[in-house]
Design an enzyme around this catalytic site. Structure first.
Site, PDB file in Angstrom:
ATOM      1  N   LYS A 144      10.116   3.156  -3.312  1.00 49.57           N
ATOM      2  CA  LYS A 144       9.596   1.822  -3.630  1.00 49.57           C
ATOM      3  C   LYS A 144       9.667   1.636  -5.149  1.00 49.57           C
ATOM      4  O   LYS A 144       9.530   2.611  -5.902  1.00 49.57           O
ATOM      5  CB  LYS A 144       8.141   1.819  -3.137  1.00 49.57           C
ATOM      6  CG  LYS A 144       7.366   0.537  -3.205  1.00 49.57           C
ATOM      7  CD  LYS A 144       5.991   0.785  -2.543  1.00 49.57           C
ATOM      8  CE  LYS A 144       5.074  -0.399  -2.572  1.00 49.57           C
ATOM      9  NZ  LYS A 144       3.789  -0.144  -1.869  1.00 49.57           N
TER      10      LYS A 144
ATOM     11  N   SER B  42       2.857  -3.658   1.556  1.00 45.33           N
ATOM     12  CA  SER B  42       3.775  -4.015   0.497  1.00 45.33           C
ATOM     13  C   SER B  42       5.039  -3.158   0.440  1.00 45.33           C
ATOM     14  O   SER B  42       5.984  -3.497  -0.266  1.00 45.33           O
ATOM     15  CB  SER B  42       3.047  -3.916  -0.838  1.00 45.33           C
ATOM     16  OG  SER B  42       2.601  -2.585  -1.061  1.00 45.33           O
TER      17      SER B  42
ATOM     18  N   SER C 105      -0.272  -0.293   3.111  1.00 45.52           N
ATOM     19  CA  SER C 105       1.069  -0.700   2.705  1.00 45.52           C
ATOM     20  C   SER C 105       2.228   0.161   3.185  1.00 45.52           C
ATOM     21  O   SER C 105       3.387  -0.210   2.974  1.00 45.52           O
ATOM     22  CB  SER C 105       1.147  -0.801   1.187  1.00 45.52           C
ATOM     23  OG  SER C 105       0.699  -2.061   0.801  1.00 45.52           O
TER      24      SER C 105
END
Ligand code: GLN
Length: 493
Positions: free
Chosen positions: A79, A154, A178
């Protein structure tokens, strides 16, 4: 099976046995990326040249008979809130649009040392605040199982990349869901480890009291192997515990659940959540029983009723102080003004998106005199009550099952404008974060419309192995998730 369909462990084994090379594995990943990325939008930065160079180094080391690590030659993605030396790390924010860290996050070093090859940096909601990966400088990521829908967030880019077969394994961060929620929405496995298992050094903070680096994969075995690589003491992060970790893959030899006591969340009526996800939870309970466990219903009245409010008070207060460092001087974007205060205001107003600004303002407010006593203080007390509730459960049960999400992946653009509705979707993930507990999203197949079903397995603090053990028994019964060719459901293939 084709290369992109293999798990990380299968890929490492095949490379070691010279069935194909690491360069071929990397090329197979980039073939998927060039074919589908235009539709999915999971990646902020791709690193094809570097990845190929590293892969050929690994191939040469293996050719010389060296041990190049447990994931030698296996492609992975992180990420874009993991610092990567000399590689742009944006956090999906304009404020860090062109920021290049001067060091690697510890988990990135661990994966590289294990021989894995970094392919790309994945999309996320700005500063990991969100549940849909729609709030990003590059625009939304789409769910590869149905391109009209959100991938969750996320860590939506990381989850989409694994489901679409760009890579077998990816890293995300999970503060309040997330990794578990995007894993659920994209139909793959994801584990948020106990708080303190994995170093957060070099992870751009959202809420340091809750953030945890978390792997996503298409098999429980890959999650266990990733944990063996990632979970270790790190003197650069004092919240990363110094205890001797167990061999996580040892949990995979759990043959059945005989002697195991499992609680199944029964605090919601079928009408309070998606009926198919409600069905998936009961099915997972039945499977535990079939595997020999003693299964009983449980309730979590404090956690479920107060979790979302407690989490958002805690996380926003923490975020407002963490994001204070983006002042237009030390990092990234700088927009001048006649006074210092104007410069701060100009830079921060122009460079943070709406959701991040909302959270900074609310968080700052929560920490001011009066609000602190009325909100932040009580939230800490409720958090303690919640922990006591969890402790009570684990006196009687080894692990329990909870939905990961109350709803199936929804259509893009439908919740983004209503933050409260978005926050309520975190009802089952945030309490687990507040308790510091390990939570694993297990894929439970698909509903009649082809949308992914899931369940969350929760264990006591530092009981990550227990959670992996239960998950591996259930995964053997239900089958592990497969790669998909991204498409819109209903579209002719
Ligand atoms: N959806 C939650 C939030 O917006 C969780 C985010 C996360 O885990 N990073 O805060």
């Amino acid at each position: 099976m084709q290369i992109h369909e293999l798990t990380a462990v299968e890929t490492a084994k095949a490379i070691k046995e010279k069935k194909f090379s690491s360069v071929e594995a990397v090329k197979a990943g980039f073939e998927r990326i060039s074919k589908y990325e235009g539709h999915v939008g999971a990646l902020i930065t791709t690193l094809e040249e570097e990845a190929l160079r590293k892969a050929s180094e690994i191939d040469s080391r293996l050719a010389r008979g060296e041990d190049a690590g447990p994931l030698a030659g296996v492609p992975y993605i992180v990420k874009d809130n993991f610092c990567t030396h000399g590689i742009r790390t944006t956090c999906s924010s304009r404020i860090l649009e062109n920021w290049k860290p001067t060091y690697n996050a510890s988990p990135v070093n661990y994966m590289n040392d294990a021989g894995a090859i970094l392919m790309a940096k994945a999309n996320l909601d700005e500063f990991a605040m969100g549940s849909s990966t729609e709030n990003s400088i590059i625009g939304p990521t789409k769910n590869p199982r149905d391109l009209r829908r959100v991938p969750g967030g996320s860590s939506g880019g990381s989850a989409a990349a694994v489901a679409a077969g760009y890579v077998p394994v990816a890293l995300g961060t999970d503060t309040g869901g997330s990794v578990r929620q995007p894993a659920a929405f994209c139909g793959i496995q994801g584990l948020k480890p106990s708080y303190g298992e994995v170093s957060r050094y070099g992870i751009i903070a959202y809420c340091s009291a809750l953030d945890q680096v978390s792997p996503l994969a298409r098999s429980v075995e890959d999650l266990a192997v990733a944990m063996e690589i990632l979970a270790r003491a790190d003197s650069s992060d004092t919240t990363c515990d110094g205890y001797d970790r167990p061999k996580f893959s040892g949990a995979l030899s759990t043959e059945n659940l005989k002697g195991c006591r499992i609680g199944v969340f029964a605090g919601f009526e079928a009408s309070q959540m998606d009926p198919d996800l409600y069905g998936a939870l009961s099915k997972a309970g039945d499977m535990c029983r079939e595997a020999g466990a003693a299964v009983e219903p449980i309730d979590l009245p404090i956690a479920v009723k107060y979790g979302v409010a407690t989490y958002y008070v805690t996380a926003l207060a923490d975020a407002s102080s963490k994001l204070g460092c983006y002042d237009g001087i030390r990092y990234g974007t700088h927009i001048d003004g006649p006074t210092l205060a104007d410069m701060y205001a100009n830079t921060r107003t122009a460079s943070f998106g709406e959701e991040v600004r909302r959270r900074i303002i609310l968080g700052t407010c929560l920490l001011t005199e009066g609000f602190y006593q009325n909100y932040y203080g009580p939230a800490l007390k409720v958090r303690t009550k919640m922990t006591e509730e969890f402790d009570g459960i684990f006196e009687k049960y080894d692990a329990y099952l909870l939905p990961t999400t109350p709803s199936l992946p929804y259509l893009l653009g439908t919740k983004e404008t209503d933050p409260n509705r978005m926050y309520l979707g975190d009802v089952f993930t945030v309490p687990i974060s507040l308790g510091g507990l390990p939570g694993l999203n297990l894929s439970m197949g698909f509903n009649g419309d082809g949308l992914p079903l899931s369940v969350q397995i929760v264990g006591p603090r530092y009981g990550d192995s227990k959670v992996l053990g239960v998950a591996s028994v259930l995964e053997r019964m239900i089958g592990r998730p497969r790669v998909c060719d991204p498409r819109a459901l209903g579209e002719v293939a």
